[in-house]
Design a protein around this motif. Structure first.
Motif, mmCIF file in Angstrom:
data_model
loop_
_atom_site.group_PDB
_atom_site.id
_atom_site.type_symbol
_atom_site.label_atom_id
_atom_site.label_comp_id
_atom_site.label_asym_id
_atom_site.label_seq_id
_atom_site.Cartn_x
_atom_site.Cartn_y
_atom_site.Cartn_z
ATOM 1 N N LEU A 141 -15.606 5.342 -15.038
ATOM 2 C CA LEU A 141 -15.585 4.104 -13.821
ATOM 3 C C LEU A 141 -14.204 4.260 -12.969
ATOM 4 C CD1 LEU A 141 -17.354 1.201 -15.421
ATOM 5 C CD2 LEU A 141 -18.453 2.903 -13.879
ATOM 6 N N VAL A 142 -14.522 4.426 -11.731
ATOM 7 C CA VAL A 142 -13.462 4.314 -10.882
ATOM 8 C C VAL A 142 -13.736 2.957 -10.031
ATOM 9 C CG1 VAL A 142 -12.133 4.971 -8.940
ATOM 10 C CG2 VAL A 142 -13.199 6.715 -10.486
ATOM 11 N N ALA A 143 -12.615 1.998 -10.064
ATOM 12 C CA ALA A 143 -12.799 0.854 -9.494
ATOM 13 C C ALA A 143 -11.533 0.284 -8.794
ATOM 14 C CB ALA A 143 -12.945 -0.312 -10.785
ATOM 15 N N ASN A 195 0.686 -1.379 0.060
ATOM 16 C CA ASN A 195 -0.089 -0.004 -0.029
ATOM 17 C C ASN A 195 0.584 1.343 0.149
ATOM 18 O OD1 ASN A 195 -2.508 -0.857 -0.152
ATOM 19 N ND2 ASN A 195 -2.915 -1.249 1.854
ATOM 20 N N LEU A 196 2.159 1.127 0.484
ATOM 21 C CA LEU A 196 2.881 2.382 0.481
ATOM 22 C C LEU A 196 3.326 2.684 -1.093
ATOM 23 C CD1 LEU A 196 5.428 1.508 3.451
ATOM 24 C CD2 LEU A 196 4.005 3.465 3.177
ATOM 25 N N ILE A 197 3.378 1.573 -1.802
ATOM 26 C CA ILE A 197 3.667 1.954 -3.310
ATOM 27 C C ILE A 197 2.333 2.170 -3.958
ATOM 28 C CG2 ILE A 197 4.153 1.027 -5.535
ATOM 29 C CD1 ILE A 197 6.139 -0.802 -4.037
ATOM 30 N N ALA A 255 -2.866 1.936 -9.274
ATOM 31 C CA ALA A 255 -2.445 0.747 -8.199
ATOM 32 C C ALA A 255 -2.592 -0.585 -8.880
ATOM 33 C CB ALA A 255 -3.413 0.565 -7.023
ATOM 34 N N SER A 256 -1.389 -1.359 -8.550
ATOM 35 C CA SER A 256 -1.370 -2.664 -9.015
ATOM 36 C C SER A 256 -0.433 -3.325 -8.136
ATOM 37 C CB SER A 256 -0.942 -2.621 -10.573
ATOM 38 O OG SER A 256 -1.088 -3.797 -11.108
ATOM 39 N N THR A 257 -0.591 -4.725 -7.912
ATOM 40 C CA THR A 257 0.312 -5.324 -7.224
ATOM 41 C C THR A 257 1.184 -5.953 -8.144
ATOM 42 O OG1 THR A 257 -0.964 -7.550 -7.589
ATOM 43 C CG2 THR A 257 -1.501 -6.037 -5.639
ATOM 44 N N TYR A 314 -8.206 2.857 -12.154
ATOM 45 C CA TYR A 314 -7.955 1.590 -11.244
ATOM 46 C C TYR A 314 -7.337 2.365 -9.924
ATOM 47 C CZ TYR A 314 -9.455 -2.586 -13.851
ATOM 48 O OH TYR A 314 -10.151 -3.383 -14.755
ATOM 49 N N CYS A 315 -7.715 2.196 -8.776
ATOM 50 C CA CYS A 315 -7.103 2.954 -7.679
ATOM 51 C C CYS A 315 -7.007 2.029 -6.640
ATOM 52 C CB CYS A 315 -7.767 4.115 -7.151
ATOM 53 S SG CYS A 315 -9.590 3.636 -6.428
ATOM 54 N N ALA A 316 -6.337 2.313 -5.413
ATOM 55 C CA ALA A 316 -5.989 1.475 -4.276
ATOM 56 C C ALA A 316 -7.201 1.555 -3.427
ATOM 57 C CB ALA A 316 -4.621 1.697 -3.606
ATOM 58 N N LYS A 317 -7.212 0.410 -2.305
ATOM 59 C CA LYS A 317 -8.282 0.197 -1.770
ATOM 60 C C LYS A 317 -8.385 1.441 -0.664
ATOM 61 C CE LYS A 317 -10.354 -3.018 1.789
ATOM 62 N NZ LYS A 317 -10.238 -4.356 2.386
#
Length: 678
Positions: free
Chosen positions: A557-559, A480-482, A579-581, A510-513
């Motif tokens: 759309l934001v997911a 999550n820091l990244i 955001a992406s792992t 696409y964004c982070a939780k």
């Protein structure tokens, strides 16, 4: 024709499945079926409606003479004059219809109602004049040429009579039995016209007929819809090749096909071939999420045109239906059925217990088969299925080789691969441009990242399984820091403002939780029509949101993750990855969503935010860059502007002598790290 059937003179439960070996075989080659059936019961109604696909599509007509199921006290009431016989019979028949309504939970009542409405089913009631029981049981099948087969015996027109009880029927066919067939035909006509001594035969009371007609739907059920008017779906060349490879592998294996290349359609066409080959078959489809069940159902109706049952949510809504489908299939009462469920429901004890009883040709389709884990499926009845088909663009599990081996031991190895590059080259996916945006990971964030890394290393050295939950938590915090790097959000807003916001549409973010509200709010401030698309949005609203997104009413759309697997958004032309792992399954799936073909869409645009600790030490830079650049390598290698996007980052990597990272894809890095870890 009936004369072409290889029939026996007698069918007995000790050697035969009377329904499968005789009854259904004759039905499928007949256009008329006359039956003196014994009792009129809710079970008899079920048997009438099940397994008649071919017969009904040939405009077949059924006439049944049945006996009212009167009790001893009913007979006594009639004899003592307490109630008229006709009135009591009508009351009992109404009760049976009510029982039918409560106990038959599938589409049986609707089918019966349509049969009566279309004059394909007519029922009359027979009762004796001396209050004894009308108990004869015989029937006649007649084909288009007028050829007939007659039978008589102990079996009632009930589920138990045709499938479970120990019964015997004698069969009459051919020239040598011509007189017996004519006798049976004459006896039935006498019955139908109420000309049989000692019996009264009446029409089905209007109240009963009206009650049954009340269950009729607005449109005919699938069993009565003309298949000859349906358009046959032909597989594309690569889909045909995939099915051929699966067949050659003994109907077991995985199709590793790029997202957006039609894995769903391919698998259903494979299921269609499989059912044709074995002349019957149950198909079980397991999907990751509930909203995908409805999506699969549409494709099933379009390709297979078969009844289906959705098993998800509260088990009380489907457990009895699923159990009955398996039981009916095992007995040969139904030939084809499709069950769609989620991995969550399929891993439940109830579900496993039901499908452990399944016998006969059956196909398990595992959509996104990497969801199969030992923990959830170690006691799943895989052996009950005669065929298995796995679907995934990324079947191997990330950092879980043991899990990958387990999944493949149950589903099979990869038997066919269709890459993203092949799909783009063949015009099955849209070309795209890739624009990486470098975002600085500041010194404070780097220090926190290193602190978390040290805690992770300490826990790994302990090798204590009790620390696994804490370890997962630390991994998520570090990732999550990244994902939430401070500079990333505002860099995105600046880049987004450069778009022609009035004309903007078909754009995903696409964004982070935990970031979705913030992103939606800032985009909305710019006068753009934007909607969230996350787990808080219910299935009904999702469908409406996707429809508005497709027609351009909703521009953006934001997911978070809801669009990763299975959801179709082919109109999408532009995507921003905030955001992406490091797990390639996530970003490969996301890219595939964006590259689906769509009318007027010739090229897609992918914006990717790459976090780097610029100006910090080599060790710090390498830690982050080695996680971020496999995604860059994957995306840039297939982009139209591959050379251009590499020029934008080569100077940064060159300062650290790490230009080789531009060419290392996720699984290359994985193998290197695996060797280092070992």
């Amino acid at each position: 024709m009936l004369r072409d059937l290889d029939l026996k003179l007698q069918y007995r439960s000790s050697h035969d499945n009377i329904y499968e070996n005789f009854y259904k075989k004759c039905l499928n080659n007949s256009i008329n079926y006359d039956r003196a059936a014994g009792y009129f019961t809710s079970e008899s109604l079920k048997v009438i409606a099940e397994g008649l696909d071919t017969f009904l599509l040939n405009e077949g007509k059924i006439r049944i003479v049945a006996n009212p199921n009167l009790k001893n006290e009913d007979i006594e009431a009639i004899e003592k004059g307490y109630i008229a016989k006709e009135q009591l019979i009508e009351n009992r028949l109404l009760e049976e219809v009510e029982v039918c309504y409560r106990t038959i939970e599938d589409d049986t009542l609707n089918v019966l109602s349509w049969l009566i409405y279309k004059n394909q089913l007519d029922i009359k009631i027979a009762f004796t004049k001396n209050n004894s029981i009308y108990h004869e049981k015989f029937g006649i099948f007649t084909d288009e040429e007028g050829g007939s087969v007659a039978f008589s015996g102990s079996a009632n027109e009930t589920f138990s009579g045709l499938g479970m009880n120990f019964e015997k029927v004698d069969v009459f066919f051919g020239e040598r039995d011509k007189h017996r067939i004519e006798n049976a035909r004459r006896d039935f006509e006498y019955l139908w016209e109420d000309n049989t001594n000692g019996l009264n035969v009446i029409d089905l009371p209007k109240s009963i007929k009206k009650k049954l007609l009340d269950y009729r739907s607005k449109t005919p059920p699938y069993i009565l819809q003309k298949k000859k008017n349906e358009k046959k779906i032909e597989p594309r060349d690569y889909q045909k090749s995939a099915i051929d490879h699966w067949n050659e592998a003994g109907n077991n294996g995985i199709l590793e096909m790029a997202t957006g290349t039609g894995k769903t359609i391919t698998s259903l066409l494979a299921a269609q071939e499989y059912q044709i080959k074995y002349k019957r078959g149950v198909v079980l489809i397991i999907v990751p999420f509930q909203h995908l069940v409805d999506q699969w159902e549409k494709d099933i109706n379009f390709i297979l045109h078969q009844k289906n049952l959705k098993c998800m949510g509260n088990s009380k809504s489907w457990i009895n239906k699923a159990n009955r489908i398996v039981q009916d299939f095992n007995l040969g009462i139904i030939d084809n059925y499709v069950i769609i469920t989620t991995y969550s429901a399929a891993s439940s004890l109830h579900f496993k217990k039901i499908f452990n009883k399944l016998k006969g040709p059956s196909l398990l389709i595992a959509d996104e088969c990497h969801y199969i884990t030992y923990k959830g499926f170690n006691d799943f009845p895989f052996n009950s299925f005669t065929a298995t088909l796995g679907l995934s663009a990324t079947p191997d599990r990330w950092w879980d080789e043991e899990g990958t081996r387990y999944m493949k031991s149950k589903i099979g190895e990869v038997v066919y691969e269709y890459t993203l590059e092949q799909a783009i080259e063949n015009g099955k996916l849209t070309r795209y441009n890739y624009e990486p945006h470098i975002v600085e990971f500041n010194e404070i964030e780097m220090r926190e990242y290193n602190k978390l890394s040290k805690r992770i290393i300490n826990l790994l050295n302990k090798e204590d399984k009790e620390d696994e939950e804490q370890l997962t938590k630390l991994y998520n915090q570090r990732a999550n820091l990244i994902n939430k790097a401070q500079n990333k959000f505002w860099q995105f807003i600046e880049d987004f403002k450069k778009e022609n916001l009035n004309e903007l549409k078909h754009t995903l973010v696409y964004c982070a939780k935990g970031e979705i509200d913030r992103v939606v709010k800032e985009i909305s401030k710019l006068g753009v029509k934007v909607s969230r698309f996350n787990s808080e949005v219910n299935n009904r609203d999702r469908s409406e949101i996707l429809k508005q997104f497709e027609n351009g009413t909703i521009q953006v759309l934001v997911a978070i993750k809801c669009l990763d697997e299975g959801v179709d958004v082919p109109a999408t032309k532009t995507a921003y990855f905030l955001a992406s792992t490091s797990n390639p399954r996530e970003f490969v799936q996301r890219r595939g969503r964006i590259l689906r073909t769509y009318k007027g869409k010739s090229c897609a645009q992918i914006h990717d935010y790459i976090v780097l600790p610029l100006g910090l030490s080599f060790d710090d830079f390498f830690k982050i860059a080695s996680k971020e650049f496999p995604r860059f390598s994957e995306f840039s290698s297939s982009a139209d502007n591959s050379a251009t996007c590499k020029r934008g980052v080569i100077e940064i990597l060159d300062e650290y002598n790490l230009t080789n990272l531009m060419y290392k894809k996720p699984w290359d890095v994985y193998k290197e790290m695996k060797e280092l870890y070992s």
